[in-house]
Scaffold this motif. Structure first.
Motif, short mmCIF file in Angstrom:
data_model
loop_
_atom_site.label_atom_id
_atom_site.label_comp_id
_atom_site.label_asym_id
_atom_site.label_seq_id
_atom_site.Cartn_x
_atom_site.Cartn_y
_atom_site.Cartn_z
N PRO A 69 0.79 -1.24 0.00
CA PRO A 69 0.00 0.00 0.00
C PRO A 69 0.83 1.30 0.00
CG PRO A 69 -1.08 -1.63 1.36
CD PRO A 69 0.22 -2.23 0.93
N THR A 72 2.08 1.87 -3.43
CA THR A 72 1.11 2.41 -4.40
C THR A 72 0.97 3.91 -4.23
OG1 THR A 72 -0.81 2.06 -2.96
CG2 THR A 72 -0.25 0.28 -4.47
N GLN A 73 1.10 4.39 -3.00
CA GLN A 73 1.02 5.83 -2.78
C GLN A 73 2.20 6.54 -3.47
OE1 GLN A 73 0.75 6.02 1.53
NE2 GLN A 73 -0.99 4.64 1.42
N THR A 92 -5.65 -2.65 -6.77
CA THR A 92 -6.36 -1.59 -6.04
C THR A 92 -5.95 -0.23 -6.57
OG1 THR A 92 -6.32 -3.01 -4.09
CG2 THR A 92 -6.85 -0.70 -3.74
N LYS A 96 -8.19 2.63 -8.59
CA LYS A 96 -8.42 3.94 -7.99
C LYS A 96 -7.88 5.05 -8.89
CE LYS A 96 -10.50 2.40 -4.47
NZ LYS A 96 -9.96 1.81 -3.28
N GLY A 97 -7.34 4.66 -10.04
CA GLY A 97 -6.93 5.69 -11.01
C GLY A 97 -5.45 5.98 -11.07
N MET A 138 0.02 -5.95 6.02
CA MET A 138 -0.70 -4.67 6.04
C MET A 138 -2.06 -4.88 5.39
SD MET A 138 0.60 -0.94 4.72
CE MET A 138 1.92 -0.75 5.92
N LYS A 139 -3.04 -4.11 5.84
CA LYS A 139 -4.32 -4.15 5.16
C LYS A 139 -4.11 -3.71 3.71
CE LYS A 139 -8.80 -2.37 4.75
NZ LYS A 139 -10.06 -1.86 5.16
N GLY A 140 -4.75 -4.41 2.77
CA GLY A 140 -4.59 -4.04 1.37
C GLY A 140 -3.46 -4.78 0.69
N TYR A 298 -12.86 -3.09 -1.46
CA TYR A 298 -11.59 -2.37 -1.59
C TYR A 298 -11.54 -1.61 -2.91
CZ TYR A 298 -9.34 -4.87 2.36
OH TYR A 298 -8.99 -5.35 3.59
N VAL B 32 -6.76 10.65 -7.76
CA VAL B 32 -6.35 9.77 -6.65
C VAL B 32 -5.69 10.61 -5.56
CG1 VAL B 32 -5.33 7.55 -6.14
CG2 VAL B 32 -5.37 8.39 -8.50
N LEU B 33 -4.89 11.59 -6.00
CA LEU B 33 -4.19 12.43 -5.04
C LEU B 33 -5.13 13.45 -4.42
CD1 LEU B 33 -0.85 13.06 -6.97
CD2 LEU B 33 -1.34 11.32 -5.27
N GLU B 207 -7.47 3.09 7.46
CA GLU B 207 -7.96 1.94 6.68
C GLU B 207 -8.22 2.34 5.24
OE1 GLU B 207 -11.57 0.13 8.15
OE2 GLU B 207 -10.53 -1.79 8.04
N GLN B 209 -6.87 4.78 3.64
CA GLN B 209 -5.61 5.12 2.97
C GLN B 209 -4.91 3.87 2.44
OE1 GLN B 209 -2.28 4.79 4.81
NE2 GLN B 209 -1.18 6.63 4.21
N ARG B 210 -5.05 2.74 3.15
CA ARG B 210 -4.41 1.49 2.73
C ARG B 210 -4.87 1.04 1.35
NH1 ARG B 210 -1.04 2.28 6.23
NH2 ARG B 210 -0.99 1.19 8.22
N VAL B 211 -6.11 1.35 1.01
CA VAL B 211 -6.62 0.93 -0.30
C VAL B 211 -6.81 2.15 -1.22
CG1 VAL B 211 -7.61 -1.24 0.49
CG2 VAL B 211 -8.99 0.82 0.59
N LEU B 212 -6.06 3.20 -0.93
CA LEU B 212 -6.06 4.42 -1.75
C LEU B 212 -7.45 5.02 -1.92
CD1 LEU B 212 -3.50 3.95 -4.68
CD2 LEU B 212 -3.37 5.53 -2.78
N ALA B 213 -8.33 4.83 -0.94
CA ALA B 213 -9.66 5.45 -1.01
C ALA B 213 -9.55 6.86 -0.45
CB ALA B 213 -10.67 4.61 -0.23
N GLN B 216 -12.56 8.71 0.83
CA GLN B 216 -12.99 8.39 2.19
C GLN B 216 -12.07 9.05 3.23
OE1 GLN B 216 -13.44 4.12 2.73
NE2 GLN B 216 -14.51 3.95 0.79
#
Lengths: 319, 246
Positions: A69, A72-73, A92, A96-97, A138-140, A298, B32-33, B207, B209-213, B216
């Motif tokens: 995760p 990915t950021q 994921t 999310k783009g 980690m989650k994700g 997710y 996304v950002l 939570e 942030q972990r899946v790039l939401a 949220q």
């Protein structure tokens, strides 16, 4: 009114600053590669140890991430161009783009659920994990996805019936030894190390949950492939070469990962046997993961596979 | 003038929202950002239950941690303000512990109380306690000597002096301390939940942030901001009523 103008000027300055910064990052000829401290990314460690990038005349900077995760950021923020990363966080991010493409496989399988030694006679199956404290990377992460799939298959609710906590691989091994957790699901060499130290017993390899499942993949940002096609091809060529080399020289490869991860060679020799190193992709398994990610919320739609997975380069390079 | 100030007050946030929407929609900054506000507001429509439950959890934690801080902070503050010996005995200790940011206590809180409510209570307590203590002490110390001497001449004992002279006279500063403490406590709950809990608004943000939401994440941030504003406004209204006699 003056304050308004000052505010607008300040905002404009920030936007321009960010733009220049992003532009400069794009212009550099140094390839920035993200990875995680795990055997899964042995191909990168081999390529570095064998000076494969230097031989191709490529300058690389590597960035270590605790898990997928945050990687990915970094991809989203344009901080890295290439990533060795689990297919789950990659899916994921794509959905999310984040503009990325999968260009090759890195490994299949390679993670395991390990239970504490003194609990091993009580935890014989996934369903015995009910009420237990389980560390996950980690989650994700791909481990998070697989443990949730497995728990649900046995009728357990991952959010209620077990206590899932995040822990990096080597911390999880220590925590298992200190009896702070009952089990963990982590990538190699975590499972092999925990067994070697006598802290735990392997309950199940992720291979047993979903045979030959895709684990990590080689991801590149779309802008990197577009702006530097030659570099992209060279990176891919090196990846293929290093992957082949691991399979042809398992002993030396274990020595390289042992050095990189500061682990005994003996542990690495065992750990590496639990990972399948292949640059090919098991796409059906990735579709299973994507469907599951959609089910648990997710992601909100499935990826456009023909855009997301791009094997053109691989075919060109590997023939 | 009224109309002008209203236009400025509402106009700026609206202008920011429009600019934000445009920047995000046109892809100047990747969605996304920076997800567009329309997507962020959609989160409130899509998952109101989840947001409400997490907000309630965070509010409950603040209520508990803050109550402990309020009672102990005011009590100790009055004692330190009223008795020179108490102040001398505790001053150095307070001055050493006070500058430690509440967040720096999180690792020890996890070791002592584990992941969950108790850790959050503790972090909120640490955050809220010191502003309350210091304001109360200052308030009590600033009470005019004339009131105290008059009360003593009338035969007041310590208890009566504190209850009928020091506390009422120090009330404005005590209330300021309580309001500051509430604000700090609210910030602390979010920080504590990001690391030392598995529910609440802070956890919800991590939570997501972990899946790039990121939509949220921002929805969670806005919820925190609005609830914090409501708490502050509510407290100010209460202060006005309590101090109406002055």
């Amino acid at each position: 009114m003056k304050k308004w103008i000052a505010g607008i000027i300040a905002a404009a300055a920030v936007i321009i600053g960010v733009g220049i910064y992003a532009y400069q990052a794009q212009q550099s000829n140094v390839v920035r590669i993200g990875y995680q401290p795990s055997d899964h990314h042995a191909a990168l460690f081999v390529a570095l140890a064998k000076h494969m990038f230097q031989k191709e005349g490529i300058k690389v900077e590597t960035y270590e991430f605790k898990a997928g995760p945050p990687e990915t950021q970094a991809l989203a923020a344009g901080k890295i161009d290439v990533a060795y990363i689990g297919c789950v966080p990659a899916i994921t991010a794509y959905c999310k783009g984040v503009p990325i493409k999968i260009v090759a496989g890195v490994n299949q399988g390679g993670s395991a659920i390990v239970v504490r030694k003194d609990e091993a006679n009580k935890i014989k199956s996934i369903k015995d994990l009910k009420g237990k404290k389980i560390a996950e990377l980690m989650k994700g992460s791909i481990q998070d996805c697989i443990i949730r799939m497995a728990l649900r298959k046995y009728g357990l609710n991952p959010n209620k019936d077990v206590d899932l906590i995040e822990m990096s691989t080597f911390n999880a091994v220590q925590a298992l030894g200190a009896k702070q957790i009952d089990a963990f699901i982590e990538p190699e060499p975590g499972p092999s190390l925990a067994v070697y130290k006598g802290y735990g017993v392997r309950l199940m390899d992720t291979q047993d949950i979903l045979p030959n499942h895709q684990c990590c993949v080689l991801v590149m940002t779309k802008s990197f492939i577009r702006d530097h096609p030659d570099l992209a091809k060279k990176i891919l060529k090196i990846h293929i070469e290093a992957t082949k080399w691991i399979n042809e020289h398992p002993k030396e490869a274990a020595e390289i990962t042992a050095k990189k991860l500061h682990e005994p060679v003996k542990v690495e020799e065992i750990a590496m046997k639990h990972v399948i190193f292949s640059y090919n992709l098991n796409i059906p398994s990735m579709k299973i993961f994507a469907n599951f990610l959609l089910k648990i919320g997710y992601i909100h739609h499935l990826p456009n596979w023909s855009d997301f997975v791009d094997l053109k380069l691989l075919k060109e390079v590997a023939g | 003038m009224e109309r002008r100030s209203l236009a400025l007050k509402v106009g700026t946030p609206v202008a920011v929202l429009i600019a934000w929407e445009v920047i995000s929609r046109t892809g100047i900054i990747s969605p996304v950002l920076l997800p567009p506000p329309s997507k962020v507001f959609a989160v409130f429509v899509e998952m109101p239950g989840q947001i409400a439950v997490n907000a309630a959890t965070s509010l409950y934690r603040v209520a508990v941690g803050y109550s402990i801080a309020a009672v102990s902070g005011v009590t100790l503050g009055v004692l330190m303000g009223a008795y020179k010996d108490v102040e001398t005995a505790l001053d150095l200790l307070v001055e050493i512990i006070r500058p430690i940011p509440p967040i720096a206590w999180i690792p020890m809180a996890i070791v002592w109380f584990g992941i969950g409510d108790a850790s959050a209570f503790f972090i909120i307590f640490i955050g809220a306690f010191f502003p309350i203590l210091l304001s109360t002490r200052a308030g009590v110390k600033h009470v005019d000597r004339i009131y105290i001497e008059a009360a003593l001449n009338l035969g007041a004992d310590d208890k009566a002096l504190i209850r009928h002279v020091l506390l009422p006279a120090a009330l404005p500063e005590i209330l300021t301390g309580l309001r500051t403490g509430l604000g700090v406590g609210w910030m602390c709950v979010v920080a504590a939940e990001m690391i030392a809990a598995k529910s609440g608004l802070g956890y919800m943000i991590i939570e997501a942030q972990r899946v790039l939401a990121t939509d949220q994440v921002i929805a969670g941030m806005l919820t925190i901001g609005v609830l914090g504003l409501l708490m502050d406004r509510g407290f100010r209204a209460l202060e006005k009523r309590l101090l109406a006699w002055m």
